[in-house]
Enzyme design. Structure first.
Site, PDB file in Angstrom:
ATOM      1  N   THR A   1       7.751  -0.633  -5.302  1.00 50.00           N
ATOM      2  CA  THR A   1       7.299  -1.027  -6.641  1.00 50.00           C
ATOM      3  C   THR A   1       8.003  -0.224  -7.732  1.00 50.00           C
ATOM      4  OG1 THR A   1       5.375  -0.795  -8.102  1.00 50.00           O
ATOM      5  CG2 THR A   1       5.386   0.597  -6.203  1.00 50.00           C
ATOM      6  N   ASP A   2       8.030  -0.778  -8.944  1.00 54.83           N
ATOM      7  CA  ASP A   2       8.589  -0.013 -10.072  1.00 54.83           C
ATOM      8  C   ASP A   2       7.629   1.079 -10.540  1.00 54.83           C
ATOM      9  OD1 ASP A   2       6.642  -1.620 -11.276  1.00 54.83           O
ATOM     10  OD2 ASP A   2       7.936  -2.317 -12.902  1.00 54.83           O
ATOM     11  N   GLU A   3       6.388   1.054 -10.027  1.00 52.64           N
ATOM     12  CA  GLU A   3       5.402   2.062 -10.475  1.00 52.64           C
ATOM     13  C   GLU A   3       5.791   3.470 -10.046  1.00 52.64           C
ATOM     14  OE1 GLU A   3       1.289   1.030 -10.295  1.00 52.64           O
ATOM     15  OE2 GLU A   3       1.708  -1.106 -10.216  1.00 52.64           O
TER      16      GLU A   3
ATOM     17  N   TYR B   1      -1.765   5.289  -5.638  1.00 49.66           N
ATOM     18  CA  TYR B   1      -0.966   4.186  -5.078  1.00 49.66           C
ATOM     19  C   TYR B   1       0.522   4.442  -5.279  1.00 49.66           C
ATOM     20  CZ  TYR B   1       1.582  -0.253  -5.157  1.00 49.66           C
ATOM     21  OH  TYR B   1       2.532  -1.224  -4.971  1.00 49.66           O
TER      22      TYR B   1
ATOM     23  N   LYS C   1       3.547   5.214  -2.546  1.00 49.06           N
ATOM     24  CA  LYS C   1       4.748   4.376  -2.411  1.00 49.06           C
ATOM     25  C   LYS C   1       6.011   5.208  -2.639  1.00 49.06           C
ATOM     26  CE  LYS C   1       5.110   0.547  -1.731  1.00 49.06           C
ATOM     27  NZ  LYS C   1       5.177  -0.237  -0.485  1.00 49.06           N
TER      28      LYS C   1
HETATM   29  P1  NAD Z   1      -1.124  -7.213  -0.479  1.00 47.53           P
HETATM   30  O1  NAD Z   1      -2.173  -6.170  -0.639  1.00 47.53           O
HETATM   31  O2  NAD Z   1      -1.386  -8.588  -0.968  1.00 47.53           O
HETATM   32  O3  NAD Z   1      -0.757  -7.361   1.083  1.00 47.53           O
HETATM   33  C1  NAD Z   1      -0.588  -6.268   1.925  1.00 47.53           C
HETATM   34  C2  NAD Z   1      -0.599  -6.769   3.360  1.00 47.53           C
HETATM   35  O4  NAD Z   1      -0.405  -5.635   4.211  1.00 47.53           O
HETATM   36  C3  NAD Z   1      -1.913  -7.436   3.786  1.00 47.53           C
HETATM   37  O5  NAD Z   1      -1.647  -8.630   4.483  1.00 47.53           O
HETATM   38  C4  NAD Z   1      -2.555  -6.393   4.688  1.00 47.53           C
HETATM   39  O6  NAD Z   1      -3.385  -6.970   5.704  1.00 47.53           O
HETATM   40  C5  NAD Z   1      -1.340  -5.700   5.275  1.00 47.53           C
HETATM   41  N1  NAD Z   1      -1.635  -4.336   5.706  1.00 47.53           N
HETATM   42  C6  NAD Z   1      -2.304  -3.365   5.014  1.00 47.53           C
HETATM   43  N2  NAD Z   1      -2.378  -2.235   5.737  1.00 47.53           N
HETATM   44  C7  NAD Z   1      -1.739  -2.485   6.920  1.00 47.53           C
HETATM   45  C8  NAD Z   1      -1.486  -1.718   8.081  1.00 47.53           C
HETATM   46  N3  NAD Z   1      -1.926  -0.449   8.170  1.00 47.53           N
HETATM   47  N4  NAD Z   1      -0.800  -2.279   9.102  1.00 47.53           N
HETATM   48  C9  NAD Z   1      -0.383  -3.572   9.021  1.00 47.53           C
HETATM   49  N5  NAD Z   1      -0.605  -4.356   7.956  1.00 47.53           N
HETATM   50  C10 NAD Z   1      -1.273  -3.816   6.905  1.00 47.53           C
HETATM   51  O7  NAD Z   1       0.187  -6.604  -1.124  1.00 47.53           O
HETATM   52  P2  NAD Z   1       1.368  -7.342  -1.912  1.00 47.53           P
HETATM   53  O8  NAD Z   1       0.994  -7.477  -3.329  1.00 47.53           O
HETATM   54  O9  NAD Z   1       1.786  -8.537  -1.145  1.00 47.53           O
HETATM   55  O10 NAD Z   1       2.499  -6.210  -1.817  1.00 47.53           O
HETATM   56  C11 NAD Z   1       3.395  -6.168  -0.708  1.00 47.53           C
HETATM   57  C12 NAD Z   1       4.336  -5.008  -0.878  1.00 47.53           C
HETATM   58  O11 NAD Z   1       5.072  -5.157  -2.078  1.00 47.53           O
HETATM   59  C13 NAD Z   1       3.620  -3.656  -0.978  1.00 47.53           C
HETATM   60  O12 NAD Z   1       4.373  -2.721  -0.263  1.00 47.53           O
HETATM   61  C14 NAD Z   1       3.627  -3.341  -2.457  1.00 47.53           C
HETATM   62  O13 NAD Z   1       3.654  -1.956  -2.672  1.00 47.53           O
HETATM   63  C15 NAD Z   1       4.917  -4.009  -2.893  1.00 47.53           C
HETATM   64  N6  NAD Z   1       4.949  -4.460  -4.298  1.00 47.53           N
HETATM   65  C16 NAD Z   1       3.935  -5.211  -4.814  1.00 47.53           C
HETATM   66  C17 NAD Z   1       4.021  -5.668  -6.137  1.00 47.53           C
HETATM   67  C18 NAD Z   1       2.947  -6.559  -6.726  1.00 47.53           C
HETATM   68  O14 NAD Z   1       3.000  -6.852  -7.927  1.00 47.53           O
HETATM   69  N7  NAD Z   1       1.984  -7.040  -5.959  1.00 47.53           N
HETATM   70  C19 NAD Z   1       5.119  -5.346  -6.915  1.00 47.53           C
HETATM   71  C20 NAD Z   1       6.140  -4.578  -6.355  1.00 47.53           C
HETATM   72  C21 NAD Z   1       6.040  -4.167  -5.036  1.00 47.53           C
END
Ligand code: NAD
Length: 356
Positions: free
Chosen positions: A135-137, A161, A165
Site C-alpha cells: 500500500t501507499d500508506e 496497519y 505492511k
Molecule cells: P481484504 O481484507 O479484502 O482481503 C484480504 C484477504 O486475505 C481475505 O480474503 C482474507 O481471508 C485473507 N487473509 C487474511 N489473513 C490471512 C492469512 N493469515 N492467511 C491466508 N489468508 C489470509 O484486503 P484487500 O483490500 O483485498 O487488500 C489486499 C492486499 O492489497 C493487502 O495486502 C493490502 O495491504 C493491499 N492493498 C490494499 C489496498 C486497498 O485499498 N484495499 C490498497 C493498496 C494495497
C-alpha cells in the site's frame, strides 16, 4: 507463456479481482490460497470458480507445513501475495493479528517460497517471481505539500496497519537481496470497486445511504486519497508479475486525488440520480442530508498521492477508469448485486466454511 500463479488472499477484495482478471482475460492457471478470515468471501470468485484453470486451498499463510504442501502440489511459477489484514480501524483496535498475518505470515510465506525455489531447476529458478502487494500508506502523510509518493520516498507509516505492511515490504526486499529470491514489490493507493467489503468507506456509504442510515465522515472529511478502480489495479499487478524487473518497486495510482467528503457527496449525487429517496425519507432532500461528521481516527494521515510514472514508462500501464466512470460503475454494481452484500451483512457468506 502460461504461468501457474499462486494468489494469496484471493477471496478478498483485490485478490478476487486479480483472479477474475487472470481467469477471464489471460491463459494462466491460478491457485487461490486464503484462510477465509472475515474479509474472505469465495462468493467474490463465483463467476470463475468452475474454470478448469482454478483451484482453492484454505490455508493460513502462518502455517509453514501447509504452505510447503501447496507449493509441492501446485508447482507455481509465480506468487502474488495479497493475503493481509487490511482495515486501518481494526488495526487500531487490535494490532496483534496485523503483526501475526502481515509480518510473521509474510515471513513464513517467503520462507516456504524460498524452500520451494531453492529446489527448482536453474531455468525455473530464474523465471520464478514472488510479487509482494502493498500500500501507499507505508509512505506516511503528505499533509501540507504538493509532493507525490515515488518509489524512493522514505517510509514513515502512521498506523499499526501501515507499519505492519512496511515491515513486510522490507522483508520481501531483503529476501531478494540476501537470498536472491526474485521478489518485486508494488505500492498502491486506495482501491474501490465491486466486491468491496462493506466496512470500507465507499461501500459503507452506499449501503448506509440505501438503508437511510447516517453516512459517517471522519473529522471534517478533508482527508485526501488517490482512488484507483480495483480492476485497473488487478491489470497493473498482472503486468508487474509477468513483465516487471526483479528487485524493483512499482507505485500504482489512479491520478484521482479526492477529499473524503467529495467522495461521499459524489456517491450521494449518483444515488439521487439512480435511486431517488422514497417519499418517507424525502425530508432529507438528498442522500447528502444523511452525512454525519464523526470524531476523527487517531493518527489519521491527511493526504496520500502516488506518482505512477515509473509503471507507465516501463510497463505501459495506465488506468482505464477515471474516478467519475469508476464510481458510477461501483454504485451501479452495488445496486445490481444486492444478494452479494446482503449475504455479507447477514453473515451468511461465512456459513459452511471450515473453522466457521
Ligand atoms: P481484504 O481484507 O479484502 O482481503 C484480504 C484477504 O486475505 C481475505 O480474503 C482474507 O481471508 C485473507 N487473509 C487474511 N489473513 C490471512 C492469512 N493469515 N492467511 C491466508 N489468508 C489470509 O484486503 P484487500 O483490500 O483485498 O487488500 C489486499 C492486499 O492489497 C493487502 O495486502 C493490502 O495491504 C493491499 N492493498 C490494499 C489496498 C486497498 O485499498 N484495499 C490498497 C493498496 C494495497
Amino acid at each position: 507463456m502460461v504461468n501457474r500463479i499462486l494468489v494469496t488472499g484471493g477471496a478478498g477484495f483485490i485478490g478476487s479481482a486479480v483472479i477474475r482478471h487472470l481467469l477471464g482475460d489471460t491463459p494462466h492457471e491460478v491457485a487461490n490460497l486464503d484462510k477465509l478470515s472475515y474479509a474472505g468471501n469465495l462468493e467474490s470468485v463465483a463467476l470463475v470458480e468452475d474454470s478448469s484453470r482454478y483451484r482453492f486451498y484454505q490455508v493460513d499463510i502462518y502455517n509453514g507445513p501447509a504452505l510447503d504442501a501447496v507449493f509441492d502440489e501446485f508447482q507455481p511459477t509465480a506468487v502474488m501475495h495479497l493475503a493481509a489484514e487490511s482495515h486501518v480501524d481494526r488495526s487500531i483496535d487490535g494490532p496483534s493479528v496485523f503483526i501475526q498475518t502481515n509480518i510473521v505470515g509474510t515471513y513464513t510465506l517467503l520462507e516456504a517460497a524460498r524452500r520451494y525455489w531453492n529446489a527448482l531447476v536453474p531455468e525455473a529458478k530464474t523465471a520464478f517471481r514472488f510479487h509482494h502487494i502493498s500500500t501507499d500508506e507505508v509512505y506516511g502523510d503528505l499533509e501540507g505539500t504538493d509532493d507525490l509518493f515515488t518509489e524512493t520516498t522514505a517510509y514513515a507509516p502512521s498506523s499499526p496497519y501501515s507499519a505492519s505492511k512496511a515491515c513486510s515490504d522490507h522483508l520481501a526486499r531483503a529476501w531478494q537481496r540476501t537470498y536472491g529470491l526474485p521478489t518485486l514489490v508494488t505500492n498502491c493507493s486506495n482501491n474501490y470497486g465491486p466486491y468491496h467489503f462493506p466496512e470500507k468507506l465507499i461501500p459503507h456509504v452506499i449501503l448506509n445511504a440505501l438503508a437511510g442510515k447516517p453516512l459517517p465522515v471522519y473529522g471534517d472529511g478533508s482527508q485526501i486519497r488517490d482512488w484507483l478502480y480495483v480492476e485497473d489495479h488487478a491489470r497493473a499487478l498482472v503486468e508487474v508479475v509477468t513483465r516487471g524487473q526483479v528487485g524493483e518497486t512499482y507505485n500504482i495510482g489512479g491520478h484521482n486525488e479526492k477529499r473524503n467528503l467529495e467522495v461521499v457527496e459524489t456517491i450521494c449525487e449518483l444515488l439521487d440520480e439512480l435511486v431517488p429517496m422514497s417519499v418517507d425519507r424525502q425530508q432529507a432532500g438528498s442522500y447528502k442530508g444523511l452525512i454525519t461528521f464523526v470524531k476523527d481516527r487517531p493518527g489519521h494521515d491527511l493526504r496520500y498521492a502516488i506518482d505512477a510514472s515509473k509503471i507507465q514508462r516501463e510497463l505501459g500501464w495506465v488506468p482505464q477508469e477515471t474516478f467519475e466512470s469508476g464510481i458510477r460503475k461501483t454504485v451501479q454494481w452495488y445496486l445490481d448485486n444486492r444478494e452479494w452484500w446482503k449475504r455479507v451483512l447477514s453473515g451468511e457468506y461465512q456459513l459452511g466454511r471450515l473453522g466457521a
